[in-house]
Each structure stands twice: as structure tokens, then as C-alpha cells.
Design a protein around this motif. Sequence first.
Motif, PDB file in Angstrom:
ATOM      1  N   TYR A 191       0.835  -1.211   0.000  1.00 30.97           N
ATOM      2  CA  TYR A 191       0.000   0.000   0.000  1.00 30.97           C
ATOM      3  C   TYR A 191       0.864   1.254   0.000  1.00 30.97           C
ATOM      4  O   TYR A 191       1.887   1.318   0.688  1.00 30.97           O
ATOM      5  CB  TYR A 191      -0.912   0.021   1.234  1.00 30.97           C
ATOM      6  N   ASN A 192       0.425   2.239  -0.783  1.00 29.51           N
ATOM      7  CA  ASN A 192       1.063   3.551  -0.819  1.00 29.51           C
ATOM      8  C   ASN A 192       0.495   4.364   0.343  1.00 29.51           C
ATOM      9  O   ASN A 192      -0.528   5.029   0.224  1.00 29.51           O
ATOM     10  CB  ASN A 192       0.768   4.235  -2.161  1.00 29.51           C
ATOM     11  N   TYR A 227      -6.380   0.257  -6.842  1.00 25.16           N
ATOM     12  CA  TYR A 227      -5.755  -1.064  -6.986  1.00 25.16           C
ATOM     13  C   TYR A 227      -5.185  -1.245  -8.386  1.00 25.16           C
ATOM     14  O   TYR A 227      -5.738  -0.735  -9.358  1.00 25.16           O
ATOM     15  CB  TYR A 227      -6.805  -2.138  -6.703  1.00 25.16           C
ATOM     16  N   SER A 228      -4.085  -1.994  -8.470  1.00 19.80           N
ATOM     17  CA  SER A 228      -3.547  -2.439  -9.756  1.00 19.80           C
ATOM     18  C   SER A 228      -3.882  -3.909  -9.931  1.00 19.80           C
ATOM     19  O   SER A 228      -3.386  -4.754  -9.182  1.00 19.80           O
ATOM     20  CB  SER A 228      -2.031  -2.248  -9.819  1.00 19.80           C
ATOM     21  N   GLU A 297       2.583   0.959 -12.282  1.00 16.96           N
ATOM     22  CA  GLU A 297       1.389   1.702 -11.882  1.00 16.96           C
ATOM     23  C   GLU A 297       1.471   2.094 -10.407  1.00 16.96           C
ATOM     24  O   GLU A 297       1.218   3.239 -10.031  1.00 16.96           O
ATOM     25  CB  GLU A 297       0.134   0.852 -12.112  1.00 16.96           C
ATOM     26  N   PHE A 298       1.824   1.125  -9.592  1.00 20.91           N
ATOM     27  CA  PHE A 298       1.910   1.378  -8.155  1.00 20.91           C
ATOM     28  C   PHE A 298       3.016   2.381  -7.841  1.00 20.91           C
ATOM     29  O   PHE A 298       2.836   3.300  -7.038  1.00 20.91           O
ATOM     30  CB  PHE A 298       2.163   0.058  -7.428  1.00 20.91           C
ATOM     31  N   SER A 303      -1.872   3.785  -8.947  1.00 23.88           N
ATOM     32  CA  SER A 303      -2.666   2.981  -8.014  1.00 23.88           C
ATOM     33  C   SER A 303      -2.090   3.126  -6.608  1.00 23.88           C
ATOM     34  O   SER A 303      -0.941   3.518  -6.425  1.00 23.88           O
ATOM     35  CB  SER A 303      -2.668   1.513  -8.428  1.00 23.88           C
ATOM     36  N   SER A 305      -2.496   0.428  -4.326  1.00 28.43           N
ATOM     37  CA  SER A 305      -2.266  -0.897  -3.760  1.00 28.43           C
ATOM     38  C   SER A 305      -2.011  -1.913  -4.859  1.00 28.43           C
ATOM     39  O   SER A 305      -2.417  -1.722  -6.015  1.00 28.43           O
ATOM     40  CB  SER A 305      -3.466  -1.347  -2.912  1.00 28.43           C
ATOM     41  N   MET A 306      -1.342  -3.003  -4.497  1.00 29.16           N
ATOM     42  CA  MET A 306      -1.095  -4.107  -5.408  1.00 29.16           C
ATOM     43  C   MET A 306      -0.799  -5.354  -4.590  1.00 29.16           C
ATOM     44  O   MET A 306      -0.403  -5.285  -3.421  1.00 29.16           O
ATOM     45  CB  MET A 306       0.073  -3.821  -6.357  1.00 29.16           C
ATOM     46  N   HIS A 316       9.520  -0.804  -4.836  1.00 27.10           N
ATOM     47  CA  HIS A 316       8.685   0.205  -4.193  1.00 27.10           C
ATOM     48  C   HIS A 316       9.533   1.273  -3.505  1.00 27.10           C
ATOM     49  O   HIS A 316       9.199   2.461  -3.528  1.00 27.10           O
ATOM     50  CB  HIS A 316       7.749  -0.445  -3.178  1.00 27.10           C
TER      51      HIS A 316
END
Length: 469
Positions: A191-192, A227-228, A297-298, A303, A305-306, A316
Amino acid sequence: MRKFRKQWMALGLAVLTAGMFMITGCQNKGDSSGGSTQASGTGTGSGGAGSTDTGDNGAKTETSGEPVTLTYWHHDASDNIVTPLKKMIADFEAENPDIKIDFLALPADNFYQKYVTAVATNTAPDIFGVRDTELLALVNQNAIISLDDYVNQWEEKDDIPESIWESVNSYTDDGRTYMIPSYMNACIMWYNTQKMGELGIEIPTTIDEFLKDCETYANPAENSYFYSLRGGAGSYDNLFIFLMSYAGADGFFDEEGNCVLNQDVFAEAMDLYAGIYKNGWVSRDSVTNSYKEMVAEFGSGISMSMSHNSTSATNHQENLGKGNFTNAIHPSGKNGKTAIPVPSIIGAAVTTQSQHPAEAARFVEYLASHEAASYFCEKAGKTPVNDLAYQDEWCQADPYMDKYAELMSSEDVVLYNNPIWLTEWTSFTGQDVVADFQAVLMGEKESKPVLNEWAEKLTSYQKEYMKNR
């Protein structure tokens, strides 16, 4: 230790025991690279230049006085994997001047087909980087050798828990050691937290909360989503985690070997998961997203979350910065439990086509050694299997290890076995699942018929396996 439902293989219990022991111990203590050159000639043996050695497969190698060149193929060409491996190879060559390593990193989405082709055409390298998913198939193809004789003489053998060795050896029918393990991967959510904090979003703990967040925070006009979704290569783990958690399931088969995916609850779950795409709650590119696109994407903020595993932590950190993201257990189903696959074990194996099995085994042992494996796990975001790594400063300071400890010990987490003992599993997940799931996302197929077809195939594979056993 919490009780764990017995599956067709003993993999789950062995890995669970190892994971709880090692990760909790840590908690308590606080694209491609290079070319491929096929080795030729005779080997120098593990004793170095001027020695003679007999490997486990009975092949005797005589020395020529010249350095031996070993070809090593790895199953992932991601930068966070290749960069530390290159450093490790350089260190190994410096410590072993009688051996040179010709390294080739293959893309994760098609490496196995290249392995199979190389074996069939007698062009295999000396060493394969191996995941547990492919181990049985490679043994059945007589592609890799037993390493028991080498492992029994390896001074760091006992630094890897017996439960890990038992798990690795249980993947094949004869119980012998064909792979020396270096690390394991546990599925987790990322999670971001920076972006979620700005929007006042809490980490969802249930599937209902997760779906609500996907709907609420989807903003196609600004290319921003919660979400991704991974719809391309490698999509099966994310999909099955959602299905199993929603259904409250603990495996693919009942006691008679019938696949349970044809039950209505799984179709209901797939409809909900596919609806994330159909409703526009994720990017339109998600239908073909593989790991690279999902992590992009994340990492770019598209997004928040992934779903992946410990491997992506390094990506990340590079993309979002330290302290701006975190990991968490996947959202739970209606029964309050989250279902995830038993963590996979990864290592390396020596091929039957190698003319230098002793030297190749020495390199494989090096990859699994404390110093090398700890360095790799730190840089690549992996979870070690060598106990000594858990005494290292980086492991004790790692902000994500606590969550893996919770995941492995929580009564609210159900560990299920992906049926990797089925020789058809790799092609099923790599071809059938990807194509059919994409068709469901695009509205070309319905969930129920697809799951019925999957269940029929997996049931036939499982019952054939049971009959042969």
C-alpha cells in the motif's frame, strides 16, 4: 504451532514450520543480462585446478589447468534481481579463480519454455535458477541432477532448517535433493501509505472494504485508482487468493481429488474480482498487466495498492521512497480469514547436461550460503531460508519482516497449496488461466463456465496423479 489442514502434498506444513521458526526468530531478535555460452571440455572438479572429482551423477571430471566456464540461467531479468546477482557472481569469481560464470537472466514470463527447449535440444546451461513450481517437471524430464552427495558435504547445510530441506525434497517422488534453496516468497499486499494518508484512507482488512475502496477511489479522468489488477502473465496467484479468501476455502481439491472451483461461491467471487475491471475501477491496461506494468502503476502513483510478494519491496522503495509504503495481509473473506498459497521456495539446480557438476554444485552452494543469500535477500527484497541471515543487522531492522511473522503465525490466515505436484500446473496457470481470465475481464466469457472447465481439467490431472501415486 497452529494446526494446518493436510493436503495431497506435505509442502504446506514443512514450509509453515520453517517460516514461523525463522521469521519469528528475526522478529524476536529485535532486461536481460549477458550472453549464454555453453561450457565445453572437461571440468576441474571441486578441488580446484589439478584435481579429480566424482559427482553425484557418477561423472568423473579431470582438470585441464584452465578456468572452467559455467553457464547460469536465472528465471527473472528484473533489475532488482540482476544487479545483486552480478555482484555476487563477481565476488564468487574472485574467491574461485578456477571458475568463470557466464550469466543469462531470462524474462520471468517465458523463461520456463526456454528451459524446456534447451533441455530438449541438448543446449542447456550448467545451472538453472529454479522455483519449486518447476522442480518436479525438470526432474521428470531428467533435466537436473541429484545434489545429495554435494549437500551432505556442504558445511552450511545445517544453517538451513531441516523443515526447508524436507519441503524441497517432498516436491519430487524420490525424496532426493535436486535444488539448494536460497530464499522464499510469501504473498502480501503493498500500500502507498503516503497517498492513502493524504486521502484519509485506512488499509482495508476485508474484501468488502477493499471493493468499496476500489469503487470510491477510482478516478479514470485523472488516471488514479486504488488497486492495480494483474490480468496478464502471472495473474493466477492474485486471482486465486481473492477466490479462496472470498469462498473461505483451504485448497483446490476435496478428499477424493475433485477440484472445488466449480462451486457457485467461486463464480460469485470471480464476478466480483472481474467487476473491478469491468466497472472501470482499475486502469484499462490492467487486462494485460504483468508484474512490470503492475509495479509501474503502483510506483508512479496511478494505483495505491497491489498484490505481490516480498520481492517487490526494492522496486517500491526506489519508486516511492522509504517510509511511503507498507505491506499488509490480504483482505479477509466473510469468515474472517485470508487464504494465501504456501510461500514458495526458490534456489538453483545443476543440469544433467553440465560437464562440470562439481564446480556447478559449488556455485549453487555459494548462492545459498549465508553471506551471499543474505546480501541477495536484502537487495532483492526476499525472505531468507538460511538461519544465519536472521542475525544480520538488515534483517533485524527490516520494517516488513514483522508482517511476514504475523502472516505465518496468524490463526486468521489459511495457507493452501498450489498443486505444483501436477506436471500440468505450469502450463495451466501460464496459458489456460491467463487466456480465460482475460476473456472474462473483456466480457467474452462468463465466470461459471470458465471455472467449470478449470475444475474439470484440474480434477483429471489430480486423479491421474493419485492413480500413479
